[in-house]
Scaffold this active site. Structure first.
Site, PDB file in Angstrom:
ATOM      1  N   LYS A 172       0.828  -1.224   0.000  1.00  0.00           N
ATOM      2  CA  LYS A 172       0.000   0.000   0.000  1.00  0.00           C
ATOM      3  C   LYS A 172       0.853   1.262   0.000  1.00  0.00           C
ATOM      4  O   LYS A 172       0.366   2.346  -0.290  1.00  0.00           O
ATOM      5  CB  LYS A 172      -0.919   0.006   1.223  1.00  0.00           C
ATOM      6  CG  LYS A 172      -0.191   0.129   2.533  1.00  0.00           C
ATOM      7  CD  LYS A 172      -1.155   0.249   3.700  1.00  0.00           C
ATOM      8  CE  LYS A 172      -0.361   0.376   4.991  1.00  0.00           C
ATOM      9  NZ  LYS A 172      -1.109   0.458   6.189  1.00  0.00           N
ATOM     10  N   ARG A 184       7.879  -1.038  18.971  1.00  0.00           N
ATOM     11  CA  ARG A 184       7.043  -1.112  17.770  1.00  0.00           C
ATOM     12  C   ARG A 184       6.038  -2.246  17.894  1.00  0.00           C
ATOM     13  O   ARG A 184       6.356  -3.335  18.359  1.00  0.00           O
ATOM     14  CB  ARG A 184       7.931  -1.276  16.532  1.00  0.00           C
ATOM     15  CG  ARG A 184       8.799  -0.020  16.351  1.00  0.00           C
ATOM     16  CD  ARG A 184       9.577   0.012  15.083  1.00  0.00           C
ATOM     17  NE  ARG A 184       8.809  -0.073  13.867  1.00  0.00           N
ATOM     18  CZ  ARG A 184       8.250   0.953  13.228  1.00  0.00           C
ATOM     19  NH1 ARG A 184       8.338   2.173  13.716  1.00  0.00           N
ATOM     20  NH2 ARG A 184       7.604   0.771  12.097  1.00  0.00           N
ATOM     21  N   HIS A 204      46.501  -5.962  10.173  1.00  0.00           N
ATOM     22  CA  HIS A 204      46.961  -4.930  11.106  1.00  0.00           C
ATOM     23  C   HIS A 204      47.169  -3.614  10.365  1.00  0.00           C
ATOM     24  O   HIS A 204      47.740  -3.628   9.279  1.00  0.00           O
ATOM     25  CB  HIS A 204      48.276  -5.373  11.737  1.00  0.00           C
ATOM     26  CG  HIS A 204      48.860  -4.367  12.667  1.00  0.00           C
ATOM     27  ND1 HIS A 204      48.335  -4.129  13.923  1.00  0.00           N
ATOM     28  CD2 HIS A 204      49.910  -3.516  12.526  1.00  0.00           C
ATOM     29  CE1 HIS A 204      49.048  -3.179  14.514  1.00  0.00           C
ATOM     30  NE2 HIS A 204      50.014  -2.790  13.682  1.00  0.00           N
ATOM     31  N   CYS A 254      12.208  -0.220   6.717  1.00  0.00           N
ATOM     32  CA  CYS A 254      13.671  -0.172   6.724  1.00  0.00           C
ATOM     33  C   CYS A 254      14.202   0.844   5.715  1.00  0.00           C
ATOM     34  O   CYS A 254      14.984   1.723   6.054  1.00  0.00           O
ATOM     35  CB  CYS A 254      14.206  -1.571   6.421  1.00  0.00           C
ATOM     36  SG  CYS A 254      15.955  -1.590   6.064  1.00  0.00           S
TER      37      CYS A 254
END
Ligand SMILES: Cc1cc2nc3c(=O)[nH]c(=O)nc-3n(C[C@H](O)[C@H](O)[C@H](O)COP(=O)(O)OP(=O)(O)OC[C@H]3O[C@@H](n4cnc5c(N)ncnc54)[C@H](O)[C@@H]3O)c2cc1C
Length: 459
Positions: free
Chosen positions: A36, A264, A436, A43
């Site tokens: 819709k 939510r 590293h 998200c």
């Protein structure tokens, strides 16, 4: 049933729904995707992506403000909210176009409109009924509020309104010290606002390991973010300039805005799920570990299913369901193995069990922990970030929890979740070579120490 319109008919095109659609189409199934709003759901449009764009702009602001500690003289002149919003919206719009193109290219039929479950395998969209050999419920979630709290979208707002602000507020009260509350608090503080978090639970990000909460609280205190934990909200009133928030005990905090970030709830009301006999609990759809509801051929994925409300959980469940329907016998999603990240400054990330849960499951004597301080990690020193890598293992067994705090540590959770999900032992990880100087080395160091071979760590 007569020949259905689709092999898979999906209600909702958020993370769970569209992931299911993409995978099902890839597997040669015909797919109907009902939406819709906008493809991509919470998200993409009002959740992960726009908030992380704001957090990145906040990081840029912090770096400008703090540039002198790196010997660089930059001045932060201010935050141009229309500019920040244009950057954020640009990111969303590029991803949206990409997603829409992908959905089209996979031959998925997008059905625009509001859908309702009107039969065991039938969804009616604005008066037209569509049928699926399988139906996937993926209608997502909405921002909850509290009784008596009137969200007006101007002074009392949810995360959705917070993403559309045209100015940086001078002061904000954030109701809720969970992930969403802490992320917005972090952004606004970086943008120069006075921020107070009000949280009923005893600590910020209370779902995380206690050590992670404490580290975040220390960092927030240092940044000037105020927080009142263990303090339930009582009421809010409008004032001439903003809001006055009363908390338990009677203290009143005044601010321009109140952000309500108290969790939510599932979008399931009025969608016909209960009328059709889908088993529900307090509005959530109950599904088993194969995402199957009690109705034959009806699945549920994403935020409507109790559990972690995270996009990558929805993606994984959606893909799982598509593969299950296609008969591939996929492996169910392990909830404990889902990585979690709070993208504040500093970040908090984790996978697996925290120390308290591990101890209650295996007994305090049945686990071992080790914490490597980022102070001993070269890259973290270069970045001037503080925090730690904390490991929880079963005594003489695999790693069952990884907890990280520090700037950018969210990027380390990929390796941590591999270790957790592959049931790695510290002794397996210890010989792996970490580049590293990276923050990944801190993960290596913690495993070396737990394997009895501390390198830069004090054991
Ligand atoms: C501010 C915020 C920040 C977040 N940040 C992160 C993060 O960094 N990382 C993370 O993993 N998660 C994050 N999340 C959570 C993440 O957005 C959700 O977990 C995820 O979107 C859930 O996907 P879903 O498919 O279940 O639902 P949704 O994404 O909510 O999608 C549901 C879709 O269904 C549609 N729909 C609903 N009802 C109907 C109907 N009747 N007819 C047709 N269509 C319908 C909706 O329009 C929507 O598009 C965040 C959420 C918020 C609010």
């Amino acid at each position: 049933m007569a020949d259905p319109d689709f092999d898979v008919l999906i209600l909702g095109a958020g993370s769970g729904g569209y992931a299911c659609a993409l995978r099902a189409a890839q597997l040669g199934l015909s797919v109907g995707l009902v939406e819709k709003g906008n493809l991509g759901g919470t998200c993409l449009h009002v959740g992960c992506i726009p908030t992380k764009a704001l957090l990145h702009a906040a990081e840029v602001a912090d770096q400008a403000r703090e540039s002198e500690q790196f010997g660089v003289r930059a001045t932060l002149e201010g935050i141009d909210m229309p500019g920040v919003n244009a950057y954020k919206d640009g990111v969303v719009s590029r991803l949206y176009k990409g997603l829409a193109g992908l959905i089209k290219s996979r031959g998925i039929t997008v059905i625009e409109g509001t859908g309702r479950l009107t039969g065991p395998r039938e969804v009616t969209v604005d008066g037209t009924a569509y049928t699926g050999r399988n139906v996937v419920l993926a209608s997502g979630s909405y921002a909850r509020t509290l009784p008596g709290l009137d969200v007006d979208g101007e002074r009392v707002i949810t995360s959705e309104h917070a993403l559309r602000l045209e100015n940086v507020p001078a002061s904000v009260v954030v109701l809720g010290g969970g992930v969403i509350g802490c992320e917005f608090a972090s952004v606004w503080r970086s943008f120069g606002a006075e921020v107070t978090i009000v949280e009923a639970l005893p600590r910020l990000v209370a779902a995380e390991d206690e050590a992670s909460s404490k580290a975040l609280e220390r960092a927030f205190r240092k940044r000037g973010i105020a927080f009142r934990t263990g303090t339930p909200f009582q009421s809010v009133k409008h004032t001439d300039t903003g809001v006055a928030v009363t908390v338990e005990g009677g203290d009143v905090i005044e601010a321009d805005l109140l952000l309500v970030a108290v969790g939510r709830g599932p979008v399931t009301e009025g969608l016909g799920y209960d009328e059709q006999g889908v088993s529900m609990d307090r509005g959530f759809v109950l599904a088993d570990d194969r995402c199957r509801t009690n109705l034959e051929g009806v699945y549920a994925v994403g935020d409507i299913v109790p559990g972690l409300q995270l996009a990558h959980r929805g993606f994984q469940q959606g893909v799982f369901v598509a593969e299950d329907i296609a008969g591939l016998d996929p492996r169910p999603v392990d909830e404990a193995g889902i990585p979690r990240v709070t993208y504040s400054h500093p970040e908090v990330a984790s996978v697996g069990l925290d120390e308290a849960k591990a101890a209650s499951t295996y007994g305090a004597d049945g686990i071992e922990t080790f914490t490597f301080d980022l102070g001993g990690n070269g890259k973290s020193q270069i970045l001037k970030t503080q925090g730690f890598v904390k490991l929880v293992r079963r005594k003489d067994g695999p790693v069952i929890g990884v907890h990280l705090v520090g700037d950018r540590v969210g990027e380390l959770i990929g390796e941590a979740q591999l270790i957790y999900n592959w049931e790695g032992y510290p002794e397996d990880v210890a010989p792996l070579v970490h580049a590293h100087p990276t923050q990944n080395e801190a993960l290596g160091e913690a495993h070396l120490a737990l394997a009895g071979k501390p390198f830069h760590a004090h054991s």
